[in-house]
Design a protein around this motif. Sequence first.
Motif, PDB file in Angstrom:
ATOM      1  N   LEU A  67       0.844  -1.192   0.000  1.00  0.00           N
ATOM      2  CA  LEU A  67       0.000   0.000   0.000  1.00  0.00           C
ATOM      3  C   LEU A  67       0.878   1.239   0.000  1.00  0.00           C
ATOM      4  CD1 LEU A  67      -2.777   1.461   0.371  1.00  0.00           C
ATOM      5  CD2 LEU A  67      -2.380   1.283   2.845  1.00  0.00           C
ATOM      6  N   PHE A  68       0.590   2.170  -0.901  1.00  0.00           N
ATOM      7  CA  PHE A  68       1.249   3.469  -0.945  1.00  0.00           C
ATOM      8  C   PHE A  68       0.291   4.517  -0.375  1.00  0.00           C
ATOM      9  CE2 PHE A  68       2.946   0.880  -4.339  1.00  0.00           C
ATOM     10  CZ  PHE A  68       4.313   1.118  -4.292  1.00  0.00           C
ATOM     11  N   VAL A  69       0.798   5.323   0.560  1.00  0.00           N
ATOM     12  CA  VAL A  69       0.006   6.411   1.136  1.00  0.00           C
ATOM     13  C   VAL A  69       0.779   7.706   0.926  1.00  0.00           C
ATOM     14  CG1 VAL A  69      -1.146   7.310   3.178  1.00  0.00           C
ATOM     15  CG2 VAL A  69      -0.926   4.837   2.877  1.00  0.00           C
ATOM     16  N   VAL A  70       0.200   8.613   0.177  1.00  0.00           N
ATOM     17  CA  VAL A  70       0.880   9.871  -0.137  1.00  0.00           C
ATOM     18  C   VAL A  70       0.009  11.043   0.294  1.00  0.00           C
ATOM     19  CG1 VAL A  70       2.173   8.879  -2.051  1.00  0.00           C
ATOM     20  CG2 VAL A  70      -0.046   9.918  -2.486  1.00  0.00           C
ATOM     21  N   GLY A  71       0.673  12.157   0.600  1.00  0.00           N
ATOM     22  CA  GLY A  71      -0.046  13.351   1.009  1.00  0.00           C
ATOM     23  C   GLY A  71      -0.512  14.165  -0.185  1.00  0.00           C
ATOM     24  N   GLU A  72      -1.704  14.682  -0.089  1.00  0.00           N
ATOM     25  CA  GLU A  72      -2.239  15.530  -1.156  1.00  0.00           C
ATOM     26  C   GLU A  72      -1.339  16.733  -1.411  1.00  0.00           C
ATOM     27  OE1 GLU A  72      -6.598  17.497  -2.061  1.00  0.00           O
ATOM     28  OE2 GLU A  72      -5.738  17.750  -0.053  1.00  0.00           O
ATOM     29  N   GLU A  73      -0.676  17.222  -0.353  1.00  0.00           N
ATOM     30  CA  GLU A  73       0.160  18.407  -0.476  1.00  0.00           C
ATOM     31  C   GLU A  73       1.642  18.077  -0.602  1.00  0.00           C
ATOM     32  OE1 GLU A  73      -0.823  21.023   2.734  1.00  0.00           O
ATOM     33  OE2 GLU A  73      -2.958  21.061   2.225  1.00  0.00           O
ATOM     34  N   ASP A  74       1.987  16.804  -0.727  1.00  0.00           N
ATOM     35  CA  ASP A  74       3.381  16.430  -0.934  1.00  0.00           C
ATOM     36  C   ASP A  74       3.771  16.736  -2.377  1.00  0.00           C
ATOM     37  OD1 ASP A  74       5.885  15.517  -0.325  1.00  0.00           O
ATOM     38  OD2 ASP A  74       5.287  13.458   0.116  1.00  0.00           O
ATOM     39  N   ASP A  75       5.074  16.794  -2.637  1.00  0.00           N
ATOM     40  CA  ASP A  75       5.552  17.131  -3.968  1.00  0.00           C
ATOM     41  C   ASP A  75       5.183  16.037  -4.963  1.00  0.00           C
ATOM     42  OD1 ASP A  75       7.554  18.998  -5.535  1.00  0.00           O
ATOM     43  OD2 ASP A  75       8.045  16.936  -6.065  1.00  0.00           O
ATOM     44  N   VAL A 133      -3.390   5.542  -1.839  1.00  0.00           N
ATOM     45  CA  VAL A 133      -4.360   6.456  -1.250  1.00  0.00           C
ATOM     46  C   VAL A 133      -3.706   7.818  -1.072  1.00  0.00           C
ATOM     47  CG1 VAL A 133      -5.870   6.923   0.716  1.00  0.00           C
ATOM     48  CG2 VAL A 133      -5.513   4.557  -0.045  1.00  0.00           C
ATOM     49  N   VAL A 134      -4.370   8.860  -1.526  1.00  0.00           N
ATOM     50  CA  VAL A 134      -3.925  10.238  -1.332  1.00  0.00           C
ATOM     51  C   VAL A 134      -4.700  10.809  -0.147  1.00  0.00           C
ATOM     52  CG1 VAL A 134      -3.730  12.535  -2.355  1.00  0.00           C
ATOM     53  CG2 VAL A 134      -3.409  10.497  -3.784  1.00  0.00           C
ATOM     54  N   VAL A 135      -3.968  11.220   0.888  1.00  0.00           N
ATOM     55  CA  VAL A 135      -4.604  11.717   2.110  1.00  0.00           C
ATOM     56  C   VAL A 135      -4.805  13.222   1.996  1.00  0.00           C
ATOM     57  CG1 VAL A 135      -4.376  11.964   4.611  1.00  0.00           C
ATOM     58  CG2 VAL A 135      -3.589   9.871   3.479  1.00  0.00           C
ATOM     59  N   PRO A 136      -6.048  13.704   2.042  1.00  0.00           N
ATOM     60  CA  PRO A 136      -6.311  15.136   1.910  1.00  0.00           C
ATOM     61  C   PRO A 136      -5.613  15.941   3.014  1.00  0.00           C
ATOM     62  CG  PRO A 136      -8.335  13.873   1.662  1.00  0.00           C
ATOM     63  CD  PRO A 136      -7.293  12.917   2.146  1.00  0.00           C
ATOM     64  N   GLY A 137      -5.042  17.071   2.624  1.00  0.00           N
ATOM     65  CA  GLY A 137      -4.454  17.990   3.599  1.00  0.00           C
ATOM     66  C   GLY A 137      -3.116  17.568   4.153  1.00  0.00           C
ATOM     67  N   HIS A 191       4.335  16.147   3.400  1.00  0.00           N
ATOM     68  CA  HIS A 191       5.276  15.036   3.459  1.00  0.00           C
ATOM     69  C   HIS A 191       5.350  14.472   4.879  1.00  0.00           C
ATOM     70  CE1 HIS A 191       8.487  12.547   1.924  1.00  0.00           C
ATOM     71  NE2 HIS A 191       9.239  12.871   2.964  1.00  0.00           N
ATOM     72  N   ALA A 192       5.528  15.355   5.847  1.00  0.00           N
ATOM     73  CA  ALA A 192       5.564  14.945   7.255  1.00  0.00           C
ATOM     74  C   ALA A 192       4.137  14.777   7.775  1.00  0.00           C
ATOM     75  CB  ALA A 192       6.314  15.980   8.080  1.00  0.00           C
ATOM     76  N   PHE A 193       3.986  14.011   8.861  1.00  0.00           N
ATOM     77  CA  PHE A 193       2.656  13.868   9.449  1.00  0.00           C
ATOM     78  C   PHE A 193       2.712  13.957  10.975  1.00  0.00           C
ATOM     79  CE2 PHE A 193       4.316   9.795   7.933  1.00  0.00           C
ATOM     80  CZ  PHE A 193       4.365   9.018   9.076  1.00  0.00           C
ATOM     81  N   ALA A 194       3.652  14.759  11.472  1.00  0.00           N
ATOM     82  CA  ALA A 194       3.709  15.124  12.894  1.00  0.00           C
ATOM     83  C   ALA A 194       4.270  16.536  12.975  1.00  0.00           C
ATOM     84  CB  ALA A 194       4.588  14.145  13.688  1.00  0.00           C
ATOM     85  N   GLU A 195       4.042  17.173  14.117  1.00  0.00           N
ATOM     86  CA  GLU A 195       4.542  18.535  14.302  1.00  0.00           C
ATOM     87  C   GLU A 195       6.036  18.527  14.591  1.00  0.00           C
ATOM     88  OE1 GLU A 195       2.863  21.094  13.707  1.00  0.00           O
ATOM     89  OE2 GLU A 195       0.730  20.711  14.088  1.00  0.00           O
ATOM     90  N   GLU A 196       6.721  19.614  14.213  1.00  0.00           N
ATOM     91  CA  GLU A 196       8.098  19.805  14.632  1.00  0.00           C
ATOM     92  C   GLU A 196       8.161  19.908  16.160  1.00  0.00           C
ATOM     93  OE1 GLU A 196      10.826  19.691  13.031  1.00  0.00           O
ATOM     94  OE2 GLU A 196      10.460  20.205  10.934  1.00  0.00           O
ATOM     95  N   PRO A 197       9.249  19.497  16.797  1.00  0.00           N
ATOM     96  CA  PRO A 197      10.449  18.946  16.174  1.00  0.00           C
ATOM     97  C   PRO A 197      10.350  17.463  15.828  1.00  0.00           C
ATOM     98  CG  PRO A 197      10.778  19.088  18.529  1.00  0.00           C
ATOM     99  CD  PRO A 197       9.428  19.702  18.260  1.00  0.00           C
ATOM    100  N   ALA A 217      -2.254  11.873  10.326  1.00  0.00           N
ATOM    101  CA  ALA A 217      -1.635  10.654  10.844  1.00  0.00           C
ATOM    102  C   ALA A 217      -2.694   9.645  11.263  1.00  0.00           C
ATOM    103  CB  ALA A 217      -0.715  10.990  12.017  1.00  0.00           C
ATOM    104  N   ALA A 218      -3.797  10.121  11.822  1.00  0.00           N
ATOM    105  CA  ALA A 218      -4.870   9.208  12.213  1.00  0.00           C
ATOM    106  C   ALA A 218      -5.428   8.473  10.992  1.00  0.00           C
ATOM    107  CB  ALA A 218      -5.979   9.979  12.924  1.00  0.00           C
ATOM    108  N   GLU A 219      -5.527   9.187   9.862  1.00  0.00           N
ATOM    109  CA  GLU A 219      -6.014   8.532   8.642  1.00  0.00           C
ATOM    110  C   GLU A 219      -4.984   7.541   8.117  1.00  0.00           C
ATOM    111  OE1 GLU A 219      -8.424   7.629   5.259  1.00  0.00           O
ATOM    112  OE2 GLU A 219      -8.723   8.152   7.358  1.00  0.00           O
ATOM    113  N   VAL A 220      -3.702   7.897   8.132  1.00  0.00           N
ATOM    114  CA  VAL A 220      -2.652   6.959   7.722  1.00  0.00           C
ATOM    115  C   VAL A 220      -2.694   5.718   8.608  1.00  0.00           C
ATOM    116  CG1 VAL A 220      -0.164   6.606   7.493  1.00  0.00           C
ATOM    117  CG2 VAL A 220      -1.178   8.784   6.798  1.00  0.00           C
TER     118      VAL A 220
END
Length: 285
Positions: A200-208, A233-237, A240-246, A257-260
């Motif tokens: 399964l490939f999971v990519v972000g809608e806003e990723d490059d 699956v393309v995850v809306p919103g 590339h990252a799916f957690a807050e910095e740092p 991340a919950a959807e992933v």
Amino acid sequence: MTVETAITGTAAGVPFVAVPPTGGAADAPVVLAWHLMDPPRTEAALAAALPLAGLEAWRIYLGLPMHGARFPGGGVDALMQLGFADAVLNLYGPISAQAAEECGPAYVELRERFGFRDGPVGVLGGSLGSAVAQLVVAGGAFDVAAAVLVSPVSQLEAVVATVGRMLGVDYPWSEPSLEVARRMDFVARAGEVATCPATLFVVGEEDDEQGFREPATRLRAELARREVVTGLVVVPGMGHAFAEEPGIEPAPQLPAAAEVDRLAVDWFARYLRPSLSRSGPGLPG
């Protein structure tokens, strides 16, 4: 995942977070997971972002070399400086190669410690961690039944070009760095990656799109030609990252991340072992 159920430590020198199945260790399969260089960028942060809650399996989150407890002196900033000097030869190449090589000894030690069953495993990776997962599949040392690749590195050259566009620089390819790129061109190595029967490939809608989404689509097509069960699956919103910095310590789970996490649990429940329990709605499509 709770503090009480998570087990932390090192195995063969590799930092890990292990979460046992709620039903106990008997006959439970194993999912091995590797984090990103972006948030979540440690094994503990990935375990919080993608706890795979409700999956009756051992979840083993392994720290990448040069991350977390193994950060170089100066932490993330020092790591980035190494990347500015030569991202391929200083970071992408050696980190992925070492992580794939050290996985086997770490797994053996963890299996002796926790009593895993002898059987197919699942692999999960985010960004550079997805490259590690694919190297593990291609290496053939593990019987991998199912893979989930998030914000995946499918072709390193495309990733390097994307980073170059972001920074306004052109990476100076050399024969040593091109060799790394060939090793991390999983579209070209699709025949080896296809030994895992369900990916399964999971990519972000806003990723490059050029660096991540298009190569993932190419790899999926190559795997499908080889009769691998695939999903994309393309995850809306999601970027590339799916957690807050740092992204170093465990943090509250973001909606993306919950959807992933939901998608990964459903995929592993279907393909790691059909009898695995799962909760929530099924995978779209």
